[in-house]
Scaffold this motif. Sequence first.
Motif, PDB file in Angstrom:
ATOM      1  N   LYS A 186      26.024  11.016  44.690  1.00 48.29           N
ATOM      2  CA  LYS A 186      26.439   9.694  44.625  1.00 48.29           C
ATOM      3  C   LYS A 186      25.457   8.835  44.323  1.00 48.29           C
ATOM      4  O   LYS A 186      24.312   8.898  44.517  1.00 48.29           O
ATOM      5  CB  LYS A 186      27.361   9.299  45.704  1.00 48.29           C
ATOM      6  CG  LYS A 186      28.554  10.152  46.041  1.00 48.29           C
ATOM      7  CD  LYS A 186      29.369   9.900  46.970  1.00 48.29           C
ATOM      8  CE  LYS A 186      28.933   9.943  48.351  1.00 48.29           C
ATOM      9  NZ  LYS A 186      30.133   9.782  49.562  1.00 48.29           N
ATOM     10  N   GLU A 188      24.467   4.964  42.020  1.00 47.88           N
ATOM     11  CA  GLU A 188      24.428   4.454  40.526  1.00 47.88           C
ATOM     12  C   GLU A 188      24.459   5.654  39.765  1.00 47.88           C
ATOM     13  O   GLU A 188      23.292   6.347  39.958  1.00 47.88           O
ATOM     14  CB  GLU A 188      23.371   3.635  40.075  1.00 47.88           C
ATOM     15  CG  GLU A 188      23.602   2.500  39.074  1.00 47.88           C
ATOM     16  CD  GLU A 188      22.516   2.175  38.519  1.00 47.88           C
ATOM     17  OE1 GLU A 188      21.378   2.355  38.942  1.00 47.88           O
ATOM     18  OE2 GLU A 188      22.376   1.280  37.384  1.00 47.88           O
ATOM     19  N   GLY A 205      31.335   2.230  37.760  1.00 49.99           N
ATOM     20  CA  GLY A 205      31.119   1.811  39.249  1.00 49.99           C
ATOM     21  C   GLY A 205      29.914   0.805  39.247  1.00 49.99           C
ATOM     22  O   GLY A 205      29.187   0.673  38.398  1.00 49.99           O
ATOM     23  N   ASN A 206      29.653  -0.109  40.133  1.00 51.91           N
ATOM     24  CA  ASN A 206      28.601  -0.800  40.397  1.00 51.91           C
ATOM     25  C   ASN A 206      28.303  -0.994  41.822  1.00 51.91           C
ATOM     26  O   ASN A 206      28.995  -0.556  42.709  1.00 51.91           O
ATOM     27  CB  ASN A 206      28.924  -2.171  39.666  1.00 51.91           C
ATOM     28  CG  ASN A 206      30.300  -2.742  40.028  1.00 51.91           C
ATOM     29  OD1 ASN A 206      30.212  -3.250  41.369  1.00 51.91           O
ATOM     30  ND2 ASN A 206      31.267  -2.650  39.225  1.00 51.91           N
ATOM     31  N   SER A 207      27.622  -1.930  42.112  1.00 50.52           N
ATOM     32  CA  SER A 207      26.923  -2.201  43.566  1.00 50.52           C
ATOM     33  C   SER A 207      28.043  -2.814  44.574  1.00 50.52           C
ATOM     34  O   SER A 207      27.956  -3.029  45.505  1.00 50.52           O
ATOM     35  CB  SER A 207      25.524  -2.888  43.532  1.00 50.52           C
ATOM     36  OG  SER A 207      26.105  -4.304  43.258  1.00 50.52           O
ATOM     37  N   GLY A 215      32.588   5.735  50.226  1.00 50.19           N
ATOM     38  CA  GLY A 215      32.550   7.005  49.849  1.00 50.19           C
ATOM     39  C   GLY A 215      33.710   7.680  50.725  1.00 50.19           C
ATOM     40  O   GLY A 215      34.239   8.912  50.081  1.00 50.19           O
ATOM     41  N   LEU A 218      36.323   7.691  47.983  1.00 51.08           N
ATOM     42  CA  LEU A 218      36.087   8.936  46.999  1.00 51.08           C
ATOM     43  C   LEU A 218      36.745  10.265  47.521  1.00 51.08           C
ATOM     44  O   LEU A 218      37.164  11.069  46.764  1.00 51.08           O
ATOM     45  CB  LEU A 218      34.868   9.009  46.832  1.00 51.08           C
ATOM     46  CG  LEU A 218      34.336  10.036  45.685  1.00 51.08           C
ATOM     47  CD1 LEU A 218      35.111   9.717  44.189  1.00 51.08           C
ATOM     48  CD2 LEU A 218      32.857  10.077  45.378  1.00 51.08           C
TER      49      LEU A 218
ATOM     50  N   ALA D  20      21.185  -3.229  40.237  1.00 54.65           N
ATOM     51  CA  ALA D  20      22.418  -2.378  39.886  1.00 54.65           C
ATOM     52  C   ALA D  20      22.315  -1.329  40.838  1.00 54.65           C
ATOM     53  O   ALA D  20      23.182  -0.670  40.910  1.00 54.65           O
ATOM     54  CB  ALA D  20      22.330  -1.963  38.312  1.00 54.65           C
ATOM     55  N   SER D  21      21.105  -0.822  41.079  1.00 54.47           N
ATOM     56  CA  SER D  21      21.104   0.520  41.892  1.00 54.47           C
ATOM     57  C   SER D  21      21.178   0.465  43.430  1.00 54.47           C
ATOM     58  O   SER D  21      21.134   1.245  44.136  1.00 54.47           O
ATOM     59  CB  SER D  21      19.825   1.141  41.739  1.00 54.47           C
ATOM     60  OG  SER D  21      18.864   0.562  42.353  1.00 54.47           O
ATOM     61  N   ALA D  22      21.574  -0.823  43.949  1.00 57.36           N
ATOM     62  CA  ALA D  22      21.371  -1.321  45.291  1.00 57.36           C
ATOM     63  C   ALA D  22      22.665  -0.421  46.036  1.00 57.36           C
ATOM     64  O   ALA D  22      23.786  -0.073  45.482  1.00 57.36           O
ATOM     65  CB  ALA D  22      21.987  -2.709  45.549  1.00 57.36           C
ATOM     66  N   LYS D  24      24.356   0.474  50.117  1.00 55.45           N
ATOM     67  CA  LYS D  24      24.603  -0.253  51.128  1.00 55.45           C
ATOM     68  C   LYS D  24      23.609  -0.500  52.229  1.00 55.45           C
ATOM     69  O   LYS D  24      23.671  -1.616  52.711  1.00 55.45           O
ATOM     70  CB  LYS D  24      26.142   0.321  51.728  1.00 55.45           C
ATOM     71  CG  LYS D  24      25.717   1.660  52.534  1.00 55.45           C
ATOM     72  CD  LYS D  24      26.950   2.308  53.452  1.00 55.45           C
ATOM     73  CE  LYS D  24      26.672   3.876  53.441  1.00 55.45           C
ATOM     74  NZ  LYS D  24      28.117   4.288  53.629  1.00 55.45           N
TER      75      LYS D  24
HETATM   76  N1  LIG Z   1      24.916   0.530  42.991  1.00 52.98           N
HETATM   77  C1  LIG Z   1      26.122   1.278  42.897  1.00 52.98           C
HETATM   78  N2  LIG Z   1      26.478   1.940  41.544  1.00 52.98           N
HETATM   79  C2  LIG Z   1      27.204   2.462  41.589  1.00 52.98           C
HETATM   80  N3  LIG Z   1      28.297   3.148  42.435  1.00 52.98           N
HETATM   81  C3  LIG Z   1      27.722   2.965  43.727  1.00 52.98           C
HETATM   82  C4  LIG Z   1      26.449   1.975  44.038  1.00 52.98           C
HETATM   83  N4  LIG Z   1      26.609   1.948  45.372  1.00 52.98           N
HETATM   84  C5  LIG Z   1      27.363   2.859  45.806  1.00 52.98           C
HETATM   85  N5  LIG Z   1      28.052   3.386  44.742  1.00 52.98           N
HETATM   86  C6  LIG Z   1      29.267   4.530  45.055  1.00 52.98           C
HETATM   87  O1  LIG Z   1      29.923   4.065  46.126  1.00 52.98           O
HETATM   88  C7  LIG Z   1      30.243   5.126  47.018  1.00 52.98           C
HETATM   89  C8  LIG Z   1      29.331   5.019  48.266  1.00 52.98           C
HETATM   90  O2  LIG Z   1      29.477   6.455  49.015  1.00 52.98           O
HETATM   91  P1  LIG Z   1      29.001   6.127  50.706  1.00 52.98           P
HETATM   92  O3  LIG Z   1      27.646   5.895  50.599  1.00 52.98           O
HETATM   93  O4  LIG Z   1      29.246   7.649  51.177  1.00 52.98           O
HETATM   94  O5  LIG Z   1      29.954   5.287  51.210  1.00 52.98           O
HETATM   95  C9  LIG Z   1      29.809   6.597  46.115  1.00 52.98           C
HETATM   96  O6  LIG Z   1      30.680   6.871  45.372  1.00 52.98           O
HETATM   97  C10 LIG Z   1      28.504   5.720  45.252  1.00 52.98           C
HETATM   98  O7  LIG Z   1      28.574   6.351  44.141  1.00 52.98           O
END
Ligand SMILES: Nc1ncnc2c1ncn2[C@@H]1O[C@H](COP(=O)(O)O)[C@@H](O)[C@H]1O
Lengths: 281, 281, 281, 281
Positions: A186, A188, A205-207, A215, A218, D20-22, D24
């Motif tokens: 998972k 970006e 998807g994005n931040s 997650g 998902l 964009a890649s930030a 949590k």
């Molecule tokens: N910067 C980002 N760009 C795109 N998707 C993100 C980004 N940050 C988190 N995600 C998505 O959000 C979810 C986070 O999962 P989790 O860390 O298990 O809560 C995953 O599906 C990641 O792909």
Amino acid sequence: GKIRVWTEEDAINAWPSFAASAHKGIFGTGYIIAGSDHMPGSALLAAKGALRSGIGKLIIGTSQFASAILAGEVPETTYEFDGLEKTANGSIPKKLKAAAIGPGLENEDLIEQAVQTLLEGDFPVVLDAGALQKRRYMKREIPPILTPHPGEFSRMTGLTVKDIQSSRIQTALQYAAENEVILILKGEQTVIAFPDGDAIINLTGNSALAKGGSGDTLTGILTACLCTHRTIKEAAANAVLIHGMTADLWVSKYGVRTMTASDISDMIPEVMKNLENKKGI
Amino acid sequence: GKIRVWTEEDAINAWPSFAASAHKGIFGTGYIIAGSDHMPGSALLAAKGALRSGIGKLIIGTSQFASAILAGEVPETTYEFDGLEKTANGSIPKKLKAAAIGPGLENEDLIEQAVQTLLEGDFPVVLDAGALQKRRYMKREIPPILTPHPGEFSRMTGLTVKDIQSSRIQTALQYAAENEVILILKGEQTVIAFPDGDAIINLTGNSALAKGGSGDTLTGILTACLCTHRTIKEAAANAVLIHGMTADLWVSKYGVRTMTASDISDMIPEVMKNLENKKGI
Amino acid sequence: GKIRVWTEEDAINAWPSFAASAHKGIFGTGYIIAGSDHMPGSALLAAKGALRSGIGKLIIGTSQFASAILAGEVPETTYEFDGLEKTANGSIPKKLKAAAIGPGLENEDLIEQAVQTLLEGDFPVVLDAGALQKRRYMKREIPPILTPHPGEFSRMTGLTVKDIQSSRIQTALQYAAENEVILILKGEQTVIAFPDGDAIINLTGNSALAKGGSGDTLTGILTACLCTHRTIKEAAANAVLIHGMTADLWVSKYGVRTMTASDISDMIPEVMKNLENKKGI
Amino acid sequence: GKIRVWTEEDAINAWPSFAASAHKGIFGTGYIIAGSDHMPGSALLAAKGALRSGIGKLIIGTSQFASAILAGEVPETTYEFDGLEKTANGSIPKKLKAAAIGPGLENEDLIEQAVQTLLEGDFPVVLDAGALQKRRYMKREIPPILTPHPGEFSRMTGLTVKDIQSSRIQTALQYAAENEVILILKGEQTVIAFPDGDAIINLTGNSALAKGGSGDTLTGILTACLCTHRTIKEAAANAVLIHGMTADLWVSKYGVRTMTASDISDMIPEVMKNLENKKGI
Ligand SMILES: Nc1ncnc2c1ncn2[C@@H]1O[C@H](COP(=O)(O)O)[C@@H](O)[C@H]1O
Ligand SMILES: Nc1ncnc2c1ncn2[C@@H]1O[C@H](COP(=O)(O)O)[C@@H](O)[C@H]1O
Ligand SMILES: Nc1ncnc2c1ncn2[C@@H]1O[C@H](COP(=O)(O)O)[C@@H](O)[C@H]1O
Ligand SMILES: Nc1ncnc2c1ncn2[C@@H]1O[C@H](COP(=O)(O)O)[C@@H](O)[C@H]1O
Ligand SMILES: [Mg+2]
Ligand SMILES: [Mg+2]
Ligand SMILES: [Mg+2]
Ligand SMILES: [Mg+2]
């Protein structure tokens, strides 16, 4: 191995259609083991994701305390109290079409045994969060589906996050091949790597998704897609794409830092309608 | 026996109107026995369905654990704790205008006794889900109203689902006549069969309803309609039609796999307004 | 005594305005004793009504079981556990601007003592539902405010419902004068009768309100209006008018049998905005 | 010291942007100690405020009773049961980016010890409501952030509310300088006074916020902004501005007395979008 980007057109084509007479049994029963007393929300988020994504019936395996929290919000769901413990002891609900385990779970020993029980079944199994460990997998007709973020993948592999991120596709493909699993790395541009060397890249998807609980949601969407799709590949690719599209839609409406994980499921109907509309054209 | 399709026009004509001075007593009190500790949501879904369909007062008979889950979501409802046990012991609330039993219930012995208590009353009684068994019915002025899906009807009759589905109308009519019950055989094109040989066919609804909880919601809607309609026939036909129309409206807005059973009740106001608008013209 | 209809214009003129610097203390603290374990929703409905009608702070006196049910839905509220028992024992929160008692209460002895405690205070007191009994009232600077529906008024007076309904205004005025109370006789064309012989007639509302819980919501709205309005008369008239307008707005949008008591509070913001807009013109 | 009004343009400029890649982890984990058994809603309001304002992860420290109330409404949150007691005993979650304590808390001794534990950390700490006392602060790299309304500031200082209100900016600045804290003196035209003599004046908000729970929500928004902003000044100014803008937006839509504290968080997405749109121009 073929590496490709999953497009909206791919999603539309892969979306299954069903007979007008379809009943809930056809869409299948999913079982999600998630949530603990001080992390009950992870089970709720997974349940919401699954219910909005077409699952026929949903059973949540969690504590009674957590069940009481979920039940008012997702009344469509039934509960297996202490589902983690029961599964660790070898007992699971009958006729499952897909299962998932991990969000909001902590007891490593119980998780380990429960994962084994699930993997002995003949249905697809999603391993997320607390269920992601350094571990060997027995060969299985439907490979286990692992959904780590880079931090979890680091814990599973011993690689640094930096190394993982600098070579996401290759690292994911290598792990999938060596361990005969489907690896959803998972973050970006989520990578879905298959043991046969294929990889699917997701660009949605994005931040706004960079939040606690994204997650878990998902995991729910994926469980539902596994119940309804023709192939595991299509299910995984569609789940990841839809999940990301909700955030893209949110950002276009409300800006980037105000979304919560709950909003992901709430946006699914509009996202799906948009997709269907494009199909129509 | 007359077999006919129930149309929107039929629904509009059958919809009761009330004096401007009507008070809640006129709309009547319904009693729904549903929900158990690990299936509390079925009671909530039935309650939501009833409240959105014009019931005057609603009493839910369920466990205290389940009542706590419902109460924040449907504050209009009052509770009879352990309603199943009390009813099995012969005790029910006073002045009921309709009752239903079954969603989310499991204890077969208690259910059996509770069904007998309810059937001794002089109000319409809906039997659904856990209350649907192979059973003989005493003659009763208002025939019991049974709402099986094909799987439940198979359990009640010993017929295979395939045989049932290949001849839905005839099978339903035969069962209704032989057992002197009103049989609502659910699924695509729900059949409402009456002991006098009449049958009503419903054409609304679609596979968005093929989800856990849809039937529980119908039980609630039906209970409310029985409280407010002039005849049992009109109540049953209108309940089934409205229930299906919510799914048709949902699909026109959000596509087919994103609906949940909760959405059924949420869509009722708009569905009813659409019907009223047509009446106006 | 002057008998008059309360109009939207009256409501607008009576609506209080406050300084831009007003803080929550100025809007006052209301205390509502309501709800019991198997009727917790009545307290929730009253709380929602009060919060949407401009109260500064709201304390709900109810069981801990019921408090747990309310708290997630109305987080703005604080709780006095076992408020009925404490009030019966003479203890109430400090600095109250208004109080109400009755919805969802049953223990007649405790209620009787609690009513006495409240009436010893110097703030307006609303008596509803379980707190409405045949009873003598001590003279009090602010007369007790009683909100019976015709059935409750029959219980209070020994008159038949038929007699009450055939002469609503006169019967209400007579009771108000003889008992030195403000009597809000609910139902179509609610009458607000004052001990000085004045009566206000309300023309808003419709049978969409003829549902369990509508009156509980009115109790909440009234408590809030008593906290914020200049006079008791204006507070009572505005509360009843707003309550009815929500149903009129609902019916214009969704038809007449689909409203629930929860919807009353949800419609208040739009109703108030409509009123304010008219004021602007 | 510079005294200035914080404008929307300031807010837009101060709003942080992220890669964009930030993920949590970058947005950080906030810890809010709030809520007690009979005031659980304050914790819920703070949680909602934080989640809508971009926090990465949120941990709520409260009783298990209160946690059960929150969890269905804010499933993104995890819980530290008895967080007040644990923090008083010196134990807090790891890797915090910001913490807050106070809403809905009462046990003064425990609060006092918990405040000391938090202030020993190296992250920003918000003190609100029950955590606002007459107290001396040790020098700290990031000054404690205090959020009293005039009544609480009176309790902290011994000054009368009248004296405070007649000289809000000077009084706030003096207290901030003498105690080396950041003082957010709430009410119409909230003043944010810094120990270096700077003050920021906020002009957003109105008396729709004069309701129980508004301040609890601000504590949540502020905790989130402290997690995501570059400087404490910008975080504090933006939190107060956004909080007020929600009320301004509400009033423009629904009038002034119908807002509840819950609505603050619900309005944040639209407020933020409006701000972003202006940025775009
Ligand atoms: N910067 C980002 N760009 C795109 N998707 C993100 C980004 N940050 C988190 N995600 C998505 O959000 C979810 C986070 O999962 P989790 O860390 O298990 O809560 C995953 O599906 C990641 O792909
Ligand atoms: N494919 C379908 N088309 C129309 N209605 C359906 C379909 N599947 C289920 N339903 C309805 O959904 C409800 C399911 O009830 P239950 O199986 O008890 O949850 C019944 O009212 C069915 O008639
Ligand atoms: N037919 C009706 N027309 C107008 N208002 C009504 C009607 N029926 C009930 N109400 C109102 O709904 C509320 C019912 O209160 P209660 O019976 O205590 O739940 C009162 O405010 C009544 O005035
Ligand atoms: N009249 C008012 N004008 C502007 N803001 C207000 C007003 N009254 C209260 N507030 C804000 O509402 C919140 C109340 O906090 P508290 O008193 O702790 O609930 C603070 O952020 C105040 O600044
Ligand atoms: Mg995760
Ligand atoms: Mg069913
Ligand atoms: Mg009442
Ligand atoms: Mg405060």
